[in-house]
Each structure stands twice: as C-alpha cells, then as structure tokens.
Scaffold this motif. Structure first.
Motif, PDB file in Angstrom:
ATOM      1  N   UNK A  64       0.847  -1.191   0.000  1.00 40.41           N
ATOM      2  CA  UNK A  64       0.000   0.000   0.000  1.00 40.41           C
ATOM      3  C   UNK A  64       0.882   1.241   0.000  1.00 40.41           C
ATOM      4  N   UNK A  65       0.671   2.131  -0.956  1.00 39.41           N
ATOM      5  CA  UNK A  65       1.431   3.365  -1.063  1.00 39.41           C
ATOM      6  C   UNK A  65       0.755   4.447  -0.237  1.00 39.41           C
ATOM      7  N   UNK A  66       1.552   5.172   0.556  1.00 35.70           N
ATOM      8  CA  UNK A  66       1.025   6.224   1.429  1.00 35.70           C
ATOM      9  C   UNK A  66       1.706   7.539   1.062  1.00 35.70           C
ATOM     10  N   UNK A  67       1.101   8.681   1.396  1.00 33.31           N
ATOM     11  CA  UNK A  67       1.732   9.973   1.108  1.00 33.31           C
ATOM     12  C   UNK A  67       3.036  10.139   1.893  1.00 33.31           C
TER      13      UNK A  67
ATOM     14  N   UNK B 226       0.723  13.382 -10.668  1.00 35.74           N
ATOM     15  CA  UNK B 226      -0.547  13.654  -9.982  1.00 35.74           C
ATOM     16  C   UNK B 226      -0.556  13.160  -8.557  1.00 35.74           C
ATOM     17  N   UNK B 227       0.602  12.860  -7.979  1.00 35.67           N
ATOM     18  CA  UNK B 227       0.642  12.395  -6.603  1.00 35.67           C
ATOM     19  C   UNK B 227       0.361  13.538  -5.653  1.00 35.67           C
TER      20      UNK B 227
ATOM     21  N   UNK C 242       7.929  21.486  -0.114  1.00 38.59           N
ATOM     22  CA  UNK C 242       7.638  20.067   0.078  1.00 38.59           C
ATOM     23  C   UNK C 242       7.387  19.391  -1.279  1.00 38.59           C
ATOM     24  N   UNK C 243       7.878  18.176  -1.382  1.00 41.99           N
ATOM     25  CA  UNK C 243       7.640  17.347  -2.578  1.00 41.99           C
ATOM     26  C   UNK C 243       6.921  16.091  -2.101  1.00 41.99           C
ATOM     27  N   UNK C 244       5.624  16.018  -2.407  1.00 41.78           N
ATOM     28  CA  UNK C 244       4.792  14.914  -1.906  1.00 41.78           C
ATOM     29  C   UNK C 244       4.668  13.840  -2.978  1.00 41.78           C
ATOM     30  N   UNK C 245       4.887  12.612  -2.582  1.00 43.38           N
ATOM     31  CA  UNK C 245       4.694  11.459  -3.462  1.00 43.38           C
ATOM     32  C   UNK C 245       3.977  10.376  -2.670  1.00 43.38           C
TER      33      UNK C 245
ATOM     34  N   UNK D 154      12.931  11.964   3.277  1.00 43.65           N
ATOM     35  CA  UNK D 154      13.503  10.634   3.023  1.00 43.65           C
ATOM     36  C   UNK D 154      14.927  10.760   2.493  1.00 43.65           C
ATOM     37  N   UNK D 155      15.160  11.725   1.584  1.00 39.38           N
ATOM     38  CA  UNK D 155      16.503  11.898   1.025  1.00 39.38           C
ATOM     39  C   UNK D 155      17.494  12.338   2.108  1.00 39.38           C
ATOM     40  N   UNK D 156      17.099  13.274   2.963  1.00 43.13           N
ATOM     41  CA  UNK D 156      18.014  13.740   4.017  1.00 43.13           C
ATOM     42  C   UNK D 156      18.342  12.621   5.000  1.00 43.13           C
TER      43      UNK D 156
END
Length: 457
Positions: free
Chosen positions: A310-313, A455-456, A346-349, A319-321
């Motif tokens: 299951x993919x979550x926001x 579109x995330x 913010x970059x939301x995926x 995560x990169x830091x």
C-alpha cells in the motif's frame, strides 16, 4: 465449486425458460383452439336446429303457426344433458310460441336473406349460447318476417373443449418431453469439448509447462490458446527464477567458500596476529555476504507479481536527508563527499519510505564502489524527481539497460553483487516511477533519476 454454479445447470436453466414460456403459450393457444372448435361444432347444431324449426313455420288463420318437429331440439341434446330453449317471434317482436322467452340480437342482418347470428348470453342465471335466425315466409301471398331463437347451455361445449384440449395436451407433453431430452443431449454434446479440456488439464503432470495440444471448437480454442500463453509466461518466469537461483547460489558460494578457507588457514597458524588478520577478513566477508542476502531478499520480494504494498503519502525531502545521514559515516571513511540538495518546498509522493531509502542506499553504495568521489542526492519537483548523481567513470550508454539485470556488473575488478540497480528498478516499478540512467551534468559520472507520477498528492 457449488453445484449451483455448474455451467451445465446454467445453460439448462437459460434454455428451459424460453421453452417453458413457449410451452405455456402453446397450451393457451391449444385451449383457445379447443373452445373455438367446440363452438363451431355446436354452432352447426344450432344452425341445423333453427333451420329445421324455420322450415316448419306456416301462415294459418292470419297468424304464424309452428308445428315443432321433435328432432329439431333433440339434435342439441347430447350426453352432457344440456338445457335447450327456443322461441318463435314475429316481425314486431311478439312471442308466438316457445318454451322460453329468449332475448333477441340487437345486431342488424342483411336484407331479406336468411341471417344467423350467434352470441353468448347470461339468461336467468344460465350461461347460454344463443342462435338467432332471421328469415321470412316464402309463400307467394305472404312474406311475413320472423325470428327463430334457439339457445342451449354450455355443458356439451365445455365437455367437448375439455376433451379436445386433453388430446392436444397429451401431444404437447410428448413433444415437450422429446424436446427436453433433445436439449439435454445437445447441451451434454456441446459441453463434451469442455470436459475433454478439463480432463486434459487434470491429467497433466504438475511439473510440466508444455502447451496444450488439443483439438477444440473455436470458442474453446481461444481458451486453450490463452492457457498456452499463460503457460509460456510461466515458463519464462520459471527460467528467470532458475537463472536467478543459480546466480544467487554462485554469488553466495564464493564468499562462503572464502570464509571457510580463511578459517581453515587461521587454524593452521599459531601467531595471534595472523588470527586477528583472518578474523578481520572474515568479518568483512560476512558483512558483504549479509548485504548480499538482504539484497537477494529485497529483489525476490520485488519480483513477486503478488506483492502489492500500500502506497502512502510521503515527503521526499525528508527521506533523502535521512538516507544521506544514514550513509554519511561510511562514505566519509572511504573519502567520498556525500551531500543532499533539497527542493525549495515540500515534494509529496505516494510510496513506501523504507523502499525509497533502500533505493537511495543502493545508488550511494554503487557510486562509492565504482570510484565516485562526490555523490549528490537531489530532490526536484514539477514533476517529483529523485536524483542520485556521482562523478565516477559512469556507464556507457549502450550498456545501461544491461546494468538493470540482476548479477550484471560493468566491471569485474570491483567487489559487488550486481544487484543494486536491479533492486532500484524493481522499487521504481512498485511506485509507478520511471527510471532513467544518463551521464552527469558535466558529462562525467552517472545520473540515476526516479521520476514519480505528476498527480501524486
């Protein structure tokens, strides 16, 4: 499988329903025809009776006179013991004679010719069939019009209609039985190829994935071809699995053999310094083997088509830091400059945090192993992108797709399992992201980009 889900029962039900409907219509039509035939037969008797009475009407003493023959009414008396009534009425509608004052028929007849009108009436609580004959005397002196009204109850008609309907019912039931038997045989014959297909599949050795060779009708041939396509895909999957298992066994056998050799060599030494050197080498080999085992497990999970996490926001900068913090110490020991360039906002995926961290870790590890001295993790937006770039020797463009295969390495003189990019490719597919390999910004090194759907949230 439940018996109610049987294809045989379903076909039988869908075919029997129209037959039952058609049979019901045939029975109704048979009953209507039986009533109509009985009415025609008894109407002929009414016609004969009214004609016999009309022929006996005469003109005497300036009035109509009837000498009723007994046979005129006896022809209407059957075994059903109907009640028979008659009336003789003159042109002015006055009753001349009869055993009942029957009503006339309001309908008009054509001219002077004999006219016979029939209708059903309810008279004094009785359901009667009435026949009215309008005619006139044929004497040359008098042409007086009159009506002969004859009626009888419906017992004989109903009995005859019932007999005719029962006879038709027997024939219809026999035809229905033959149709049902023919239908059952037809369905069974039509499903015979399906039974042969089921038996052929059931009789197969579960270890074989050879295509089915069976002559079938067109509709089932399409199903057979679809099954054969599935078997072909399974053969390819099994071949890939066997190749993967073989490569994994080879990759694990080498470090395990090295551990055994190091241990055997150390046991032959008496110098504690040699023991320490052997332990240090064994510890490094064990770490590499553990890392390889973790990568193999990750790759196996990602290659499983039923693995649908299951993919979550998520926030990609965080995560990169965190991935850079986790790997900074090991890179610093190797003299590698590891840094991160975050996006302005913010970059939301939508994704899985530990899988993305695993992808970044594999890319950082690959860059360090293949000679990169500067590794940069970048996060970009519009569309969301995760980029890991190094200043190493890079990968020639014609070999970049090959690097996505498990156990494939660009250089044999570098330690590694060849699983890093394959794992990153599997993680990208899990997230619906696009994986791109290209040269660095100055034409040196390697740039690996994971571009996420735009579109995330």
């Amino acid at each position: 499988m439940k018996r109610g889900d049987s294809l045989y029962r379903r076909l039988l039900g869908w075919l029997l329903l129209p037959l039952l409907g058609l049979g019901s219509l045939i029975l109704i039509q048979a009953w209507v025809d039986a009533r109509r035939t009985a009415d025609r037969a008894f109407d002929r008797l009414l016609e004969a009776a009214s004609l016999a009475i009309a022929e006996q009407v005469q003109w005497q003493d300036d009035r109509l006179w009837l000498d009723l023959p007994p046979a005129a009414l006896e022809m209407l008396a059957t075994d059903a013991e109907e009640r028979v009534f008659y009336s003789l009425v003159d042109g002015q509608g006055r009753l001349i004679t009869g055993n009942a004052e029957l009503p006339g028929d309001p309908r008009q007849g054509p001219g002077d010719a004999d006219t016979l009108l029939y209708r059903h009436i309810d008279w004094q609580g009785l359901s009667l069939r009435l026949g009215v004959r309008r005619t006139r005397l044929e004497e040359w002196r008098v042409r007086e019009p009159f009506e002969v009204r004859v009626a009888h109850s419906r017992e004989g008609r109903d009995a005859l209609a019932a007999r005719l309907w029962r006879a038709n019912l027997a024939m219809i039931l026999a035809m229905a039985a033959l149709a049902t038997v023919g239908l059952l045989l037809a369905i069974r014959a039509a499903l015979t190829p399906l039974t042969r297909l089921r038996r052929a599949i059931r009789a197969r050795d579960p270890r074989t994935l050879a295509p089915l060779e069976l002559s079938l009708p067109r509709e089932l041939a399409e199903l057979r071809d679809t099954v054969n396509e599935l078997l072909a895909r399974m053969r390819r999957v099994r071949a890939n699995q066997e190749r993967f298992i073989g490569d994994a066994s080879h990759q694990l056998r080498t470090p395990l053999a090295g551990l055994s050799a190091r241990a055997e060599l150390a046991l032959r030494q008496d110098d504690p310094t040699r023991w320490r050197e052997a332990l240090v080498a064994m510890q490094a080999t064990s770490a590499r083997t553990a890392r390889l085992a973790v990568q193999l497990l990750s790759l196996t999970r990602l290659a499983n088509p039923e693995y649908r996490p299951e993919l979550v926001p998520l926030e990609l900068n965080a995560i990169a830091r965190q991935a850079v913090r986790d790997h900074w110490a090991s890179c610093h020991r190797q003299g590698v400059d590891l840094g991160v360039e975050s996006a302005g906002g913010e970059v939301r995926v939508r994704g899985i945090d530990w899988l993305l961290a695993e992808a970044i870790g594999n890319l950082i590890d690959n860059a360090c192993r293949y000679g990169g001295q500067r590794v940069t993790v970048q996060v970009q937006d519009a569309p969301p992108r995760l980029v890991v770039e190094d200043d190493g020797p890079g990968i020639p463009s014609q070999r970049r797709l090959l690097m996505l295969r498990p156990f494939h390495r660009d250089r044999e003189d570098v330690e590694g399992s060849g699983l890093g990019l394959a794992i990153v490719d599997g993680i990208a597919r899990t997230h619906g992201a696009r994986l791109q390999l290209s040269s660095g910004h100055d034409g040196r090194g390697l740039s690996v980009v994971l571009q996420f759907p735009g579109d995330t949230p």
